[in-house]
Write a protein that holds these residues in place. Structure first.
Motif, PDB file in Angstrom:
ATOM      1  N   GLU A  23       0.869  -1.140  -0.305  1.00  0.00           N
ATOM      2  CA  GLU A  23       0.256   0.032   0.207  1.00  0.00           C
ATOM      3  C   GLU A  23       0.579   1.844   0.227  1.00  0.00           C
ATOM      4  N   SER A  24       1.696   1.205   1.345  1.00  0.00           N
ATOM      5  CA  SER A  24       2.671   2.650   1.023  1.00  0.00           C
ATOM      6  C   SER A  24       3.642   3.101  -0.227  1.00  0.00           C
ATOM      7  N   PHE A  26       3.638   1.360  -3.380  1.00  0.00           N
ATOM      8  CA  PHE A  26       3.133   1.767  -4.553  1.00  0.00           C
ATOM      9  C   PHE A  26       1.557   1.438  -4.757  1.00  0.00           C
ATOM     10  N   GLY A  27       1.062   1.516  -3.841  1.00  0.00           N
ATOM     11  CA  GLY A  27      -0.882   2.727  -3.395  1.00  0.00           C
ATOM     12  C   GLY A  27      -1.763   1.633  -4.423  1.00  0.00           C
ATOM     13  N   LEU A  28      -1.115   0.696  -4.337  1.00  0.00           N
ATOM     14  CA  LEU A  28      -1.910  -1.006  -4.087  1.00  0.00           C
ATOM     15  C   LEU A  28      -3.045  -0.505  -2.894  1.00  0.00           C
ATOM     16  N   THR A  29      -4.163  -1.520  -3.772  1.00  0.00           N
ATOM     17  CA  THR A  29      -5.484  -1.408  -2.805  1.00  0.00           C
ATOM     18  C   THR A  29      -5.700  -2.429  -2.067  1.00  0.00           C
ATOM     19  N   VAL A  30      -6.297  -3.331  -1.403  1.00  0.00           N
ATOM     20  CA  VAL A  30      -6.636  -4.444  -0.814  1.00  0.00           C
ATOM     21  C   VAL A  30      -7.924  -4.755  -0.930  1.00  0.00           C
ATOM     22  N   VAL A  31      -8.475  -5.274  -2.230  1.00  0.00           N
ATOM     23  CA  VAL A  31      -9.774  -5.446  -2.587  1.00  0.00           C
ATOM     24  C   VAL A  31     -10.642  -7.002  -1.654  1.00  0.00           C
ATOM     25  N   SER A  32      -9.551  -7.555  -1.862  1.00  0.00           N
ATOM     26  CA  SER A  32     -10.307  -8.740  -0.988  1.00  0.00           C
ATOM     27  C   SER A  32      -9.509  -8.995   0.485  1.00  0.00           C
ATOM     28  N   ARG A  33      -9.819 -10.050   1.583  1.00  0.00           N
ATOM     29  CA  ARG A  33      -8.957 -11.076   2.243  1.00  0.00           C
ATOM     30  C   ARG A  33      -9.831 -11.818   2.472  1.00  0.00           C
ATOM     31  N   GLU A  34      -9.172 -13.681   2.511  1.00  0.00           N
ATOM     32  CA  GLU A  34      -9.678 -14.467   3.488  1.00  0.00           C
ATOM     33  C   GLU A  34      -8.497 -15.556   3.871  1.00  0.00           C
ATOM     34  N   VAL A  35      -9.779 -16.302   4.413  1.00  0.00           N
ATOM     35  CA  VAL A  35      -8.801 -17.875   4.869  1.00  0.00           C
ATOM     36  C   VAL A  35      -9.241 -18.791   3.978  1.00  0.00           C
ATOM     37  N   ASN A  36      -8.438 -19.451   3.921  1.00  0.00           N
ATOM     38  CA  ASN A  36      -8.833 -20.522   2.628  1.00  0.00           C
ATOM     39  C   ASN A  36      -8.570 -21.637   4.003  1.00  0.00           C
ATOM     40  N   GLU A  37      -8.909 -22.763   4.455  1.00  0.00           N
ATOM     41  CA  GLU A  37      -8.531 -23.993   4.831  1.00  0.00           C
ATOM     42  C   GLU A  37      -8.043 -24.777   4.248  1.00  0.00           C
ATOM     43  N   ALA A  44      -4.622 -11.755   1.240  1.00  0.00           N
ATOM     44  CA  ALA A  44      -5.293 -10.760   0.873  1.00  0.00           C
ATOM     45  C   ALA A  44      -5.469 -10.762  -1.209  1.00  0.00           C
ATOM     46  N   MET A  45      -5.740  -9.570  -1.959  1.00  0.00           N
ATOM     47  CA  MET A  45      -5.882  -9.748  -3.475  1.00  0.00           C
ATOM     48  C   MET A  45      -5.573  -7.308  -3.336  1.00  0.00           C
ATOM     49  N   LEU A  46      -4.457  -7.764  -3.497  1.00  0.00           N
ATOM     50  CA  LEU A  46      -4.447  -5.975  -4.353  1.00  0.00           C
ATOM     51  C   LEU A  46      -4.607  -5.788  -5.389  1.00  0.00           C
ATOM     52  N   HIS A  47      -5.750  -5.156  -6.238  1.00  0.00           N
ATOM     53  CA  HIS A  47      -5.957  -5.153  -7.020  1.00  0.00           C
ATOM     54  C   HIS A  47      -4.919  -3.994  -7.963  1.00  0.00           C
TER      55      HIS A  47
END
Ligand code: V0V
Ligand code: CO
Length: 142
Positions: A23-24, A26-37, A44-47
């Motif tokens: 984020e700091s 490259f200025g990317l933004t998180v669009v999703s956070r998940e736990v995948n068991e 986390a997915m950053l667009h």
């Protein structure tokens, strides 16, 4: 067969620390956070960008335990690029086509992936050392 690079998966020890870095820096933004068991990850997915074939992302991956795929990778190789995820229109059909070419499928049928995608992995030993993921994004409703 491939529509775009859907995401680059990056293994890390501390997800929150790496999100803050991306984020700091490259200025990317998180669009999703998940736990995948099933996959053994917190991710986390950053667009990154929007293209004709759909969006592309950086996927930051923290292992849920040392025995998981990403946990073993970190112990062996340390932090860094873990896999490439290519966008496909139909993951089941892509798997059939690729299996016919002698590449070992880690997943013979699609699994649940980030943001509702259907995903499947191909063995890195048959793809020149690159863990390769096929990603069928859910259809857009707009
Ligand atoms: C292992 N190897 C790799 C690798 N991981 N090579 C390139 N890239 C990687 N990421 C090599 C490793 O160095 C060994 O080679 C060999 O493969 C066997 O590795 P291992 O440590 O003994 O581990 P295995 O065989 O138990 O497991 C390796 C595989 C496993 C690739 C089969 O990691 C797997 O099933 N991965 C697919 C699932 C996954 O990665 N999920 C997390 C992301 P040498 O040293 O013997 O030559 S989840 C995700 O992306 C999601 C949810 C999403 O996008 O939505
Ligand atoms: Co992935």
């Amino acid at each position: 067969m491939f529509l775009r690079i859907d995401h680059v998966g990056i293994a890390c020890h501390d997800l929150e620390e790496k999100i803050a870095f991306y984020e700091s820096t490259f200025g990317l933004t998180v669009v999703s956070r998940e736990v995948n068991e099933e996959q053994g990850v917190k991710e986390a997915m950053l667009h990154v960008a929007e293209g004709e074939g759909g969006a592309s992302y950086v996927q930051l991956l923290e292992p849920l335990s040392p025995e998981t795929a990403v946990g073993k990778f970190l112990a062996k190789r340390g932090e860094g690029v873990h896999h490439i995820g290519y966008g496909v229109a139909d993951v089941t059909r892509a798997l059939q086509e690729i299996a016919g070419k002698g590449v070992r499928l880690i997943d013979s049928r699609p699994r649940h992936g980030s943001m509702g995608a259907a995903i499947a992995f191909l063995h890195p030993k048959d793809v020149g050392g690159v863990l390769t993921e096929l990603v069928e994004a859910p259809r857009r409703s707009s």
